[in-house]
Design a protein around this motif. Structure first.
Motif, short mmCIF file in Angstrom:
data_model
loop_
_atom_site.label_atom_id
_atom_site.label_comp_id
_atom_site.label_asym_id
_atom_site.label_seq_id
_atom_site.Cartn_x
_atom_site.Cartn_y
_atom_site.Cartn_z
N THR A 73 0.83 -1.21 0.00
CA THR A 73 0.00 0.00 0.00
C THR A 73 0.86 1.26 0.00
O THR A 73 0.58 2.23 -0.72
N ILE A 74 1.93 1.24 0.79
CA ILE A 74 2.85 2.38 0.81
C ILE A 74 3.48 2.58 -0.56
O ILE A 74 3.58 3.71 -1.07
N ALA A 75 3.91 1.49 -1.18
CA ALA A 75 4.55 1.58 -2.51
C ALA A 75 3.57 2.12 -3.55
O ALA A 75 3.97 2.84 -4.47
N THR A 95 0.61 11.77 -4.59
CA THR A 95 0.36 10.97 -3.39
C THR A 95 -1.04 11.23 -2.85
O THR A 95 -1.76 10.29 -2.46
N LYS A 96 -1.45 12.49 -2.83
CA LYS A 96 -2.78 12.85 -2.33
C LYS A 96 -3.87 12.21 -3.18
O LYS A 96 -4.84 11.64 -2.64
N GLN A 97 -3.73 12.27 -4.48
CA GLN A 97 -4.72 11.69 -5.38
C GLN A 97 -4.76 10.17 -5.24
O GLN A 97 -5.83 9.57 -5.14
N ILE A 128 0.78 5.96 6.83
CA ILE A 128 2.25 6.07 6.78
C ILE A 128 2.68 6.83 5.53
O ILE A 128 3.54 7.72 5.59
N ALA A 129 2.09 6.51 4.38
CA ALA A 129 2.45 7.19 3.13
C ALA A 129 2.14 8.68 3.21
O ALA A 129 2.93 9.52 2.75
#
Length: 737
Positions: free
Chosen positions: A423-425, A435-437, A524-525
């Motif tokens: 999920t982070i990747a 990242t937000k999108q 985390i992301a």
């Protein structure tokens, strides 16, 4: 709405074909291996094929082979390294961080490297729980490599048979986006639409259109070999000629609205342009279905209404009720729209058969028009520095993965802790905006996918039916990844959960666990998107300078072409492409900046105006070219050329000043215009006979019917170039504060 979100066009798009090809290859290969081996072996082969499929993108056969082979070799190496380290938890953690950093550094090679980076991280996360000895690790990697190579062979075979089809689909996508662009242009004639916001919408659509046009170039212009390819080439060039003509239709909309607000003619113009957009959509739909296109849109009603309105307005003008300037602008605009409709009819004919010889450009080196992808080690090494945005992202991603590993170890359940890392990747991207999108799409998509899967498992129990749903999810996941990622997140969640249920029927609890893992990874992301950030405003000075420099080169090339000093329009097209690319890059940066925290916004309004004014410069040049072509008879060449030289010198000087006020270290543009060719160096087609020169000396430029419109257009060009300098100065002050 994106054309691929309409079911009628989606099933003929390359997005659907890609999803169907990937699903058939991955699922088919897995089922084939399952006939001769056990489930763990089949799943390992499946993962190898799935990792390779991430690089299965529309491209020429040679480039596709190189890209997919790179993915196979890279992912196999990652799988082997991670599997060998898996028995040693401390070593595994270190290796995961190292692999994440190196994979993220690959983004220095541009957008093309993004799928390769993710495929490496995908293979890494799915290998982190393979606790095996050395012999088993090599055997496991061999199966992974075999799956990747098998999928590579399958995909190349299918792509070879469909090599013309993919060209048609990519060209059709560019046509659909051109139609959408023209739809936006139509709303400029709508009195209820704000002009400034509409210009911003138009410029943002220009970003999308430029990207799709580049994809079309990369496929269409590489080695056309048969008659079908020749048809696609002429449609491609016809599309670009039409696009430039549409640029020339830009006019003084404010004057039209001011003087013709109560007239119906603007509504008729809007409807006429909307019909032109629908006509282009019809061409795109025919191309994507591998069919000839025939005109089916009738413009007669709107044209009759406009011509009747023009007659009435002429009478009102004689009576002093309507501005003569507004009426002249209206007539010129209507004439250009009618010419655009004629060009659309030519596009219809271009889809039917080869219309004469192909453009002369095909005899030249097309490298400047094509995307060049070079993977040089020196580029990566040069970015191993603290101020490099890619290096900062690589460090950020490595730290986020480290945190994800710690969080996965702390969870009360086990067995799929890699979901947090994956999920982070997926969510963490180089820019805050991306990242937000991706975070929003991933969270909403996972929630919907989990709920949908729970409902399916509640009411559907037949394995065959579940396999059918699984196949549809496997098609949808790659099909929407570049169209609407939320749909991909939904499909991917359903795909994973259905697979687990088919293998372990009593595993309903994993749905809740997947939701928790996704939420943890998203948190985390999000948190690490603020660590070592590369805010977009820091790149603005260089991007603005690129736009100004490319604008000056474009103006110089346009001047030489309009005066006949260039043998053909090759250099002009190259400069136009580079100018558009630089504007698209700046506009994309602005859009991403607006998604960042408000405290990181810089000079938003000035940047909007700067982009719009540069766009208008291109529109003015296109209008000038059209004006000279339509009034070539009796043109006073010497006077016109003198005006063009003076205009080019003045505007380039203004743009040089704009660069100077943005960056005081930049040199000012020279006062004199660029050197011109001597008469003996001119092509024979533009050298005037002695009689023509004598006639020009006797004729007054004012007697040429296009002289006044030429002066008006140049005055608009001067005004917009000066506005560019003003906005550049304002941006420079704000960025320096």
């Amino acid at each position: 709405m994106h054309y691929a979100l309409d079911l009628r066009t989606f099933i003929f798009s390359h997005y659907f074909y890609t999803g169907l090809r990937i699903a058939t290859g991955v699922v088919g290969l897995t089922m084939l291996v399952l006939q001769f081996s056990d489930l763990p072996t089949a799943m390992t082969v499946c993962i190898g094929a799935l990792s390779t499929s991430l690089m299965d993108l529309p491209s020429t056969l040679r480039h596709k082979f190189n890209e997919m082979l790179s993915s196979v070799l890279l992912c196999s190496a990652v799988t082997l390294i991670v599997t060998l380290c898996a028995p040693f938890h401390w070593l595994l953690s270190i290796m995961l961080v190292v692999v994440t950093f190196l994979a993220s550094m690959m983004l220095v090679y541009g957008k093309k490297a993004m799928p390769l980076q993710f495929s490496a991280l995908f293979a890494m996360t799915l290998s982190m729980e393979n606790a095996m000895n050395v012999e088993q690790a090599f055997f496991h990697t061999g199966l992974f490599l075999g799956g990747g190579l098998a999928y590579l062979a399958y995909s190349m075979t299918v792509s070879w048979f469909l090599r013309s089809r993919i060209k048609q689909q990519v060209l059709a996508e560019a046509l659909f986006e051109l139609a959408r662009y023209i739809n936006i242009k139509a709303d400029f004639y709508d009195m209820h639409v704000d002009l400034n916001s509409q210009f911003n919408t138009l410029v943002r659509q220009q970003i999308v259109l430029a990207e799709k046009q580049q994809a079309s170039r990369d496929l269409i212009l590489r080695d056309p070999r048969n008659q079908q390819d020749a048809i696609l080439v002429q449609v491609h060039f016809g599309m670009f000629d039409l696009y430039e003509h549409i640029l020339s239709t830009h006019t003084d909309y404010a004057i039209l609205r001011e003087h013709l607000a109560d007239a119906e003619v603007l509504t008729y113009l809007r409807d006429l342009v909307n019909k032109a957009a629908k006509d282009i959509e019809a061409i795109a739909y025919a191309v994507t279905r591998k069919r000839e296109s025939f005109a089916s849109v009738s413009y007669k009603a709107e044209m009759r209404s406009i011509e009747a309105e023009l007659q009435q307005l002429q009478q009102d003008c004689l009576a002093g009720k309507v501005s003569e300037e507004a009426l002249d602008i209206l007539r010129a605009t209507y004439g250009k729209i009618v010419d655009a409709i004629d060009m659309i009819n030519q596009l219809h004919h271009a889809t039917q058969s080869v219309q004469g010889p192909l453009p002369v450009l095909l005899g030249k080196d097309m490298t400047p028009f094509l995307t060049q992808q070079k993977y040089q080690l020196g580029v990566l090494v040069a970015n191993l520095r603290w101020h490099s945005p890619t290096f900062r992202f690589a460090v950020r991603a490595a730290l986020a993965i480290s945190c994800g590993l710690l969080a996965a170890d702390a969870l009360p359940y086990a067995g799929h802790g890699y979901w947090v890392v994956l999920t982070i990747a997926i969510i963490l991207k180089p820019s805050f905006s991306q990242t937000k999108q991706r975070r929003g799409d991933r969270l909403i998509g996972t929630l919907i996918g989990c709920v949908a899967t729970a409902l399916i498992l509640r009411f559907v129990h037949e394995p065959v039916a579940l396999l059918g749903i699984l196949f549809m999810a496997t098609v949808a996941a790659p099909a929407f990844i570049y169209v609407k990622y939320r749909y991909t997140a939904i499909a991917a969640s359903m795909q994973i959960l259905l697979q687990i249920n088919l293998v372990i029927p009593s595993s309903g609890h994993v749905i809740g666990e997947r939701l928790i893992d996704t939420l943890i990874g998203a948190v985390i992301a999000t948190a690490f998107s603020f660590v070592l950030p590369s805010w977009e405003y820091r790149t603005l000075p260089q991007l603005i300078k690129n736009v100004l420099k490319n604008n000056q080169r474009f103006l110089d090339a346009s001047n030489k072409l309009m005066q006949g000093k260039a043998l053909d329009d090759f250099i002009y097209r190259v400069c136009r492409k580079r100018f558009l690319d630089s504007m698209s890059e700046l506009a994309s940066t602005l859009v991403r900046m607006l998604d960042e925290p408000v405290s990181k916004h810089r000079a938003v309004e000035n940047l909007n105006q700067f982009i719009v004014q540069n766009y208008l410069v291109m529109a003015h040049v296109a209008a000038l070219r059209m004006l000279l072509r339509r009034n070539a008879e009796g043109m006073p060449h010497a006077a016109v050329n003198e005006e063009l030289d003076a205009a080019t010198a003045r505007v380039c000087k203004t743009l040089g000043l704009a660069e100077h006020v943005l960056n005081p270290d930049a040199p000012l543009a020279p006062d004199a215009p660029a050197a011109t060719l001597a008469p003996s160096e001119l092509p024979e087609t533009v050298q005037l006979t002695a009689a023509q020169q004598d006639a020009e000396q006797l004729a007054k430029p004012e007697n040429w019917p296009a002289w006044h419109p030429l002066q008006q257009r140049m005055e608009l060009l001067y005004q917009d170039s000066e506005k560019i300098a003003v906005n550049s100065a304002a941006i420079g002050r704000i960025l320096a504060a």
